[in-house]
Design a protein around this motif. Structure first.
Motif: not given
Length: 306
Positions: A191-198, A244-249, A256-263
């Motif tokens: 979870r901590q790694e997910s937050n760092k990625i975000r 260019g953003s990620l949703t919360k994990p 832990f899944e996040m959605i990337a807004i690429c466009g």
């Protein structure tokens, strides 16, 4: 048709300071199919209504009595149709309300008691709502239709610019994998790694540089989706984010899944507005059918006021 949970207010704890006491004997005010509704039941539901809807005591009491009658009617119909709501389902609904107001279930229970309401009072209401929701799904699934003429009429009431624009997203799913039976410590680490990625993520094009620093991170394309096609539980968050953003994990069975807004872009189309209007009209028709169904069930019930 969606289940509507009771709205709760964060200031619940300070609303009242009345103790919760259960009388040894409470007068029966109404019986519904031989099930008694006591003065104590009505008082408890009225307190809940006052806490959550800020209604005057006299109004809350009248509403409470009608709600309790309807609840018993709904539960009797659910029983007749073979629908049984397990305690775990009620607990999950209660826990969801607590989560929505940023409390733990025990904190929510304490807040209710501080307002003179037993947690069981809210759970009783939730049980009836869950039972009725299942009844409606079983009875009306696939039967709620909306006329094209109604959609067109609703569209014509919209501003022309709004009718001709839809928001489209280009999305990817980022999964920080957590194997089954992983320890709590490992899950916490992921979870901590997910937050760092975000925090470090700023572009789908350059994502490889960031994601490559962590093991077992999977990227899956979702593709282009209209705003109205997004799941309700993530739509609001995605709308608030920039490309260019990620949703919360979010914890899932795979990690832990996040959605990337690429466009994100506006397109010349009324598809999104049409879909939204169709959903609104379908919801209104569903509510209308629900009311008719409840009136029919009430007519068949034995309701005695004392």
């Amino acid at each position: 048709m969606r289940l509507r949970f009771v709205p709760l207010i964060l200031g619940l704890v300070l609303a009242f300071a009345a103790p919760v006491t259960t009388p040894s004997h409470a007068a029966i005010k109404v019986t519904v199919n031989d099930v008694p509704i006591t003065d104590y039941d009505i008082n408890q539901r009225a307190r809940l209504i006052t806490l959550t809807q800020r209604k005057p005591a006299s109004v809350a009491r009248r509403q409470a009595e009608q709600e309790l009658i309807d609840d018993q009617v709904k539960l009797a119909e659910a029983d007749r149709m073979g629908i049984d709501i397990a305690p775990s389902q009620v607990d999950n609904a209660f826990n969801n309300i607590a989560r929505n107001v940023k409390m733990s279930p025990s904190q929510l229970s304490k807040a209710l008691r501080s307002g003179g309401v037993k947690p069981e009072t809210l759970k009783a209401r939730l049980k009836a709502q869950l039972a009725w929701n299942q009844l409606l799904q079983r009875r009306f699934r696939g039967q709620i239709e909306v006329d094209e003429s109604d959609i067109i009429a609703a569209l014509q009431k919209k501003d022309e610019a709004e009718r001709q624009k839809s928001v489209e997203y280009d999305l990817k799913r980022v999964i920080v994998v957590v194997p089954k039976n992983s320890s709590g410590g490992f899950k916490s680490k992921r979870r901590q790694e997910s937050n760092k990625i975000r925090s470090a993520f700023n572009s789908c094009d350059d994502a490889g540089t960031i994601l490559g620093q962590y093991s077992e991170v999977v990227v899956q394309p979702i593709g282009r989706r209209l705003e109205t096609e997004l799941p309700e539980n993530v739509r609001e968050e995605i709308n608030s984010l920039s490309p260019g953003s990620l949703t919360k994990p979010s914890a899932t069975p795979v990690g832990f899944e996040m959605i990337a807004i690429c466009g994100k872009r506006e397109i010349a189309s009324d598809i999104a507005v049409r879909a939204e209007l169709e959903n609104e009209l379908r919801a209104k028709e569903g509510e209308s059918q629900s009311r008719r169904y409840l009136m029919d069930v009430r007519r068949r019930a034995t309701i005695i006021h004392r």
